[in-house]
Design a protein around this motif. Structure first.
Motif, PDB file in Angstrom:
ATOM      1  N   HIS A 267       0.732  -1.146   0.099  1.00 47.22           N
ATOM      2  CA  HIS A 267       0.218   0.034   0.052  1.00 47.22           C
ATOM      3  C   HIS A 267       0.696   1.426  -0.021  1.00 47.22           C
ATOM      4  CE1 HIS A 267      -3.464  -2.499   0.359  1.00 47.22           C
ATOM      5  NE2 HIS A 267      -3.072  -2.832   1.723  1.00 47.22           N
ATOM      6  N   ALA A 268       2.043   1.267   0.345  1.00 50.58           N
ATOM      7  CA  ALA A 268       3.219   2.390   0.396  1.00 50.58           C
ATOM      8  C   ALA A 268       3.856   2.310  -0.944  1.00 50.58           C
ATOM      9  CB  ALA A 268       4.009   2.234   1.598  1.00 50.58           C
ATOM     10  N   ARG A 269       3.565   3.603  -1.712  1.00 52.22           N
ATOM     11  CA  ARG A 269       4.446   3.485  -2.947  1.00 52.22           C
ATOM     12  C   ARG A 269       5.633   3.199  -2.961  1.00 52.22           C
ATOM     13  NH1 ARG A 269       2.822   8.513  -4.744  1.00 52.22           N
ATOM     14  NH2 ARG A 269       1.475   8.049  -6.214  1.00 52.22           N
ATOM     15  N   GLY A 270       6.618   3.824  -2.214  1.00 56.16           N
ATOM     16  CA  GLY A 270       7.927   3.712  -2.108  1.00 56.16           C
ATOM     17  C   GLY A 270       8.415   2.004  -1.551  1.00 56.16           C
ATOM     18  N   LEU A 271       7.381   1.479  -0.909  1.00 57.57           N
ATOM     19  CA  LEU A 271       7.709  -0.087  -0.486  1.00 57.57           C
ATOM     20  C   LEU A 271       7.016  -1.103  -1.534  1.00 57.57           C
ATOM     21  CD1 LEU A 271       7.580   0.800   3.498  1.00 57.57           C
ATOM     22  CD2 LEU A 271       9.808   0.425   1.881  1.00 57.57           C
ATOM     23  N   ALA A 272       6.335  -0.691  -2.286  1.00 57.77           N
ATOM     24  CA  ALA A 272       5.399  -1.657  -3.036  1.00 57.77           C
ATOM     25  C   ALA A 272       6.188  -2.732  -3.482  1.00 57.77           C
ATOM     26  CB  ALA A 272       4.366  -0.886  -3.951  1.00 57.77           C
ATOM     27  N   TYR A 273       7.375  -2.661  -4.005  1.00 58.33           N
ATOM     28  CA  TYR A 273       8.153  -3.682  -4.746  1.00 58.33           C
ATOM     29  C   TYR A 273       9.304  -4.204  -3.763  1.00 58.33           C
ATOM     30  CZ  TYR A 273       6.130  -1.412  -8.888  1.00 58.33           C
ATOM     31  OH  TYR A 273       5.288  -1.002  -9.760  1.00 58.33           O
ATOM     32  N   PHE A 274       9.252  -3.981  -2.552  1.00 56.36           N
ATOM     33  CA  PHE A 274      10.098  -4.485  -1.806  1.00 56.36           C
ATOM     34  C   PHE A 274       9.748  -5.840  -1.049  1.00 56.36           C
ATOM     35  CE2 PHE A 274      12.017  -0.456  -2.315  1.00 56.36           C
ATOM     36  CZ  PHE A 274      13.512  -0.618  -2.127  1.00 56.36           C
TER      37      PHE A 274
ATOM     38  N   ALA B 198       4.411  20.636   4.890  1.00 54.70           N
ATOM     39  CA  ALA B 198       5.355  20.432   6.015  1.00 54.70           C
ATOM     40  C   ALA B 198       6.666  20.974   5.655  1.00 54.70           C
ATOM     41  CB  ALA B 198       5.493  18.973   6.018  1.00 54.70           C
ATOM     42  N   ILE B 199       7.534  21.235   6.603  1.00 53.53           N
ATOM     43  CA  ILE B 199       9.116  21.674   6.533  1.00 53.53           C
ATOM     44  C   ILE B 199       9.859  20.467   6.027  1.00 53.53           C
ATOM     45  CG2 ILE B 199      11.059  22.468   7.575  1.00 53.53           C
ATOM     46  CD1 ILE B 199       9.264  23.832   9.657  1.00 53.53           C
ATOM     47  N   TRP B 200       9.544  19.372   6.394  1.00 53.85           N
ATOM     48  CA  TRP B 200      10.317  18.160   5.944  1.00 53.85           C
ATOM     49  C   TRP B 200       9.860  18.005   4.345  1.00 53.85           C
ATOM     50  CZ3 TRP B 200       9.166  12.712   4.608  1.00 53.85           C
ATOM     51  CH2 TRP B 200      10.133  11.961   4.597  1.00 53.85           C
ATOM     52  N   PRO B 201      10.861  17.743   3.354  1.00 51.75           N
ATOM     53  CA  PRO B 201      10.545  17.980   2.162  1.00 51.75           C
ATOM     54  C   PRO B 201       9.656  16.669   1.343  1.00 51.75           C
ATOM     55  CG  PRO B 201      12.910  17.382   2.579  1.00 51.75           C
ATOM     56  CD  PRO B 201      12.339  17.597   3.840  1.00 51.75           C
ATOM     57  N   GLY B 202       9.772  15.475   1.996  1.00 58.21           N
ATOM     58  CA  GLY B 202       8.737  14.617   1.815  1.00 58.21           C
ATOM     59  C   GLY B 202       9.371  13.395   1.216  1.00 58.21           C
ATOM     60  N   MET B 203       8.420  12.316   0.910  1.00 49.55           N
ATOM     61  CA  MET B 203       8.926  11.003   0.242  1.00 49.55           C
ATOM     62  C   MET B 203       9.134  10.875  -1.036  1.00 49.55           C
ATOM     63  SD  MET B 203       6.279   8.988   2.803  1.00 49.55           S
ATOM     64  CE  MET B 203       4.716  10.222   2.662  1.00 49.55           C
ATOM     65  N   TYR B 204       8.434  11.632  -2.063  1.00 48.39           N
ATOM     66  CA  TYR B 204       8.439  11.316  -3.488  1.00 48.39           C
ATOM     67  C   TYR B 204       9.483  11.362  -4.001  1.00 48.39           C
ATOM     68  CZ  TYR B 204       7.121  11.054  -8.350  1.00 48.39           C
ATOM     69  OH  TYR B 204       6.991  10.804  -9.735  1.00 48.39           O
ATOM     70  N   TYR B 205      10.053  12.826  -4.309  1.00 44.98           N
ATOM     71  CA  TYR B 205      11.133  12.970  -5.120  1.00 44.98           C
ATOM     72  C   TYR B 205      11.509  14.711  -4.564  1.00 44.98           C
ATOM     73  CZ  TYR B 205      14.014  13.376  -9.291  1.00 44.98           C
ATOM     74  OH  TYR B 205      15.005  13.403 -10.323  1.00 44.98           O
ATOM     75  N   PRO B 206      11.998  14.685  -3.460  1.00 46.07           N
ATOM     76  CA  PRO B 206      12.719  15.761  -2.873  1.00 46.07           C
ATOM     77  C   PRO B 206      13.872  16.436  -3.415  1.00 46.07           C
ATOM     78  CG  PRO B 206      12.904  14.036  -1.290  1.00 46.07           C
ATOM     79  CD  PRO B 206      12.186  13.534  -2.322  1.00 46.07           C
ATOM     80  N   GLU B 207      14.743  15.295  -3.919  1.00 44.71           N
ATOM     81  CA  GLU B 207      15.968  15.920  -4.602  1.00 44.71           C
ATOM     82  C   GLU B 207      15.710  16.355  -6.177  1.00 44.71           C
ATOM     83  OE1 GLU B 207      15.896  11.043  -5.161  1.00 44.71           O
ATOM     84  OE2 GLU B 207      14.885  12.718  -4.031  1.00 44.71           O
ATOM     85  N   GLY B 208      14.381  16.018  -6.449  1.00 49.33           N
ATOM     86  CA  GLY B 208      14.022  16.791  -7.884  1.00 49.33           C
ATOM     87  C   GLY B 208      13.103  17.930  -7.939  1.00 49.33           C
TER      88      GLY B 208
ATOM     89  N   ALA C 114      15.820  14.201   5.055  1.00 44.65           N
ATOM     90  CA  ALA C 114      15.253  13.170   4.340  1.00 44.65           C
ATOM     91  C   ALA C 114      16.312  12.456   3.693  1.00 44.65           C
ATOM     92  CB  ALA C 114      14.556  13.679   3.156  1.00 44.65           C
ATOM     93  N   THR C 115      16.310  11.363   3.389  1.00 45.22           N
ATOM     94  CA  THR C 115      17.446  10.518   2.951  1.00 45.22           C
ATOM     95  C   THR C 115      17.234  10.438   1.234  1.00 45.22           C
ATOM     96  OG1 THR C 115      17.352   8.863   4.754  1.00 45.22           O
ATOM     97  CG2 THR C 115      18.480   8.217   2.708  1.00 45.22           C
TER      98      THR C 115
ATOM     99  N   LYS D 116      13.985   6.602  -1.634  1.00 44.00           N
ATOM    100  CA  LYS D 116      12.692   6.660  -1.521  1.00 44.00           C
ATOM    101  C   LYS D 116      12.209   5.570  -0.564  1.00 44.00           C
ATOM    102  CE  LYS D 116       8.759   7.247  -4.452  1.00 44.00           C
ATOM    103  NZ  LYS D 116       8.193   7.173  -5.947  1.00 44.00           N
ATOM    104  N   ALA D 117      12.355   4.516  -0.387  1.00 42.10           N
ATOM    105  CA  ALA D 117      12.024   3.394   0.439  1.00 42.10           C
ATOM    106  C   ALA D 117      12.269   3.992   1.770  1.00 42.10           C
ATOM    107  CB  ALA D 117      12.454   1.961   0.192  1.00 42.10           C
ATOM    108  N   ALA D 118      13.590   4.551   2.074  1.00 37.87           N
ATOM    109  CA  ALA D 118      13.930   4.997   3.445  1.00 37.87           C
ATOM    110  C   ALA D 118      13.242   6.094   3.957  1.00 37.87           C
ATOM    111  CB  ALA D 118      15.478   5.423   3.366  1.00 37.87           C
ATOM    112  N   ARG D 119      12.796   6.994   3.046  1.00 40.58           N
ATOM    113  CA  ARG D 119      11.949   8.165   3.193  1.00 40.58           C
ATOM    114  C   ARG D 119      10.643   7.589   3.807  1.00 40.58           C
ATOM    115  NH1 ARG D 119      14.402  10.325  -1.496  1.00 40.58           N
ATOM    116  NH2 ARG D 119      12.895   9.927  -2.624  1.00 40.58           N
ATOM    117  N   VAL D 120      10.087   6.540   3.117  1.00 40.03           N
ATOM    118  CA  VAL D 120       8.708   6.354   3.518  1.00 40.03           C
ATOM    119  C   VAL D 120       8.984   5.699   4.939  1.00 40.03           C
ATOM    120  CG1 VAL D 120       6.903   4.750   2.953  1.00 40.03           C
ATOM    121  CG2 VAL D 120       7.950   5.960   1.409  1.00 40.03           C
ATOM    122  N   LEU D 121       9.894   5.010   5.316  1.00 42.71           N
ATOM    123  CA  LEU D 121      10.199   4.390   6.661  1.00 42.71           C
ATOM    124  C   LEU D 121      10.408   5.633   7.688  1.00 42.71           C
ATOM    125  CD1 LEU D 121      12.206   1.430   5.862  1.00 42.71           C
ATOM    126  CD2 LEU D 121       9.956   1.434   6.490  1.00 42.71           C
TER     127      LEU D 121
END
Length: 403
Positions: free
Chosen positions: A74-81, A185-195, A224-225, A106-111
């Motif tokens: 159910h978590a986009r960044g973990l779905a394939y793990f 949020a101040i924290w940049p997020g899970m999806y693609y903060p480096e982008g 964020a990782t 990305k998986a690390a940020r979700v965690l």
């Protein structure tokens, strides 16, 4: 009064409560105690070059306390793990090393997000509640989350900053019309903060999870990782990475054997029970040297045929069963850890091109036939052994029909 009302809507008692909570979270130093390893296997289909990128992320909770493996999908960044151990997840998804690192981050940020907020992912879609049939303007890369205790939902919107820069008034108007609250949020997020993506929380003011406590939890996350700051784990060529959790799990399987004598036995089989495994096994020992040879044969075939489920799944089942049997056949003194760990699960890193996939079919069939003969000669004829032989026969059949 206005500040108290706003603080109350955000999930705090009043403005002073919100101020004290946010200041406390912003100044408290959190000691991270749990290391989680994220492994991504990659292979370039053109050059045939392959590898494994591993990163280590420090979290405030243990992996299994953050999310049960059944919820990964159910978590986009973990779905394939897939969960491999209490501190290790892995996937086989990408074509190059840089993409593998990005996927691991990305998986690390979700965690990180879940560990800080206590939220769980949901498959529930963000509702379109606007009377004119439109949702939150500019929304993108959305995900749904819920609090396991209250069962109330909150939604995460992660658009690119440039896409919503000039739509903030429009988004605020949508929230006001629909009785929602939207906050960045101040924290940049899970999806693609480096982008350039950024994270917004959105919730129904009446039925949804209050935003304030979630923002407070997120304020405890440090950086964020991302690929630029992640802690990569470098494994020497030819060596197999094994996390501390994997080592603990293997040791537990060896040490935590059933205390009582098995209740019954047949002439050729005995029941056994151990941590995470039980069943019947042959009432005999296979020599350690034979286990080593069978294990090497199975691992050599498996590393070259992972893309063939009919082969890989059956070999994986056979080696798992033999791994259980050898632990029941020998105690720790007769089978020390440095020998045991090498038997069935430390695989080769590099596979010759002439052995990979269909190209190595003939040599793999020969290996499986040899493994089958070794097992059959070491153990008496019984149903557990016949079951292994059937699986090896099916693996050979799958290899034979592989085009």
């Amino acid at each position: 009064m206005g500040l108290d009302r706003a603080s109350s809507r955000a999930g705090f008692s009043n403005f002073q409560h919100a101020r004290r909570s946010l200041l406390a979270y912003g100044t408290t130093s959190v000691t991270f105690r749990f290391s989680t390893f994220i492994s991504v296997y990659w292979r370039d289909p053109k050059t045939k070059v392959s590898g494994n990128q591993i990163i280590e992320v420090s979290l405030s909770k243990a992996l299994d306390d953050i999310i049960p493996s059944r919820n990964y999908k159910h978590a986009r960044g973990l779905a394939y793990f897939t969960r491999s151990a209490s501190d290790l997840i892995y996937c086989e998804m990408t074509n190059d090393s840089s993409s593998a690192v990005a996927l691991a981050c990305k998986a690390a940020r979700v965690l990180q997000f879940m560990a800080a907020t206590g939220l769980q992912p949901s498959s529930k879609a963000m509702p379109v509640s606007d009377g004119r049939g439109s949702g939150l303007p500019g929304r993108d890369h959305g995900s749904s989350w819920f609090d396991p205790e209250s069962r109330r939902y909150i939604y995460v919107d992660e658009p690119y900053a440039a896409a919503v820069k000039d739509r903030q008034d429009e988004r605020a108007d949508w929230a006001r019309r629909n009785g929602w609250e939207v906050a960045r949020a101040i924290w940049p997020g899970m999806y693609y903060p480096e982008g350039g993506s950024e994270l917004y929380l959105a919730t129904d003011r009446k039925k949804g999870l209050p935003i304030g406590p979630v923002l407070s939890g997120m304020s405890r996350i440090q950086a964020a990782t991302v690929p630029e700051n992640c802690k990569q784990v470098h494994v020497p060529d030819g060596e197999y990475f094994r996390s501390p959790g994997q080592e603990r799990d293997a040791t537990a399987k060896v040490l935590k054997l059933k205390q009582k004598r098995p209740p019954r036995a047949t002439p050729h089989t005995v029941p056994f029970k151990m941590v995470m495994a039980s069943g019947r096994r042959p009432n005999a020992k296979m020599a350690v040297a034979t286990h080593q040879r069978v294990g090497q044969l199975l691992k050599d075939v498996l590393t070259a045929t992972r893309d063939r489920a009919g082969v890989a799944n059956r070999i994986g089942s056979v080696r798992s069963e033999l791994d259980d049997w050898v632990q029941m056949e020998y105690d720790h003194d007769a089978l020390p850890n440095d020998v045991f760990f090498e038997l069935y699960y430390r695989e080769r890193v590099t596979v010759p091109d002439d052995e990979r996939g269909v190209a190595g079919r003939e040599v793999h069939i020969e290996r499986l036939i040899e493994a089958k003969e070794l097992i059959g000669s070491a153990y008496p004829d019984c149903e557990p052994v016949r079951n292994l032989v059937r699986k090896l026969d099916l693996a050979v059949k799958s290899l034979t029909s592989w085009k």
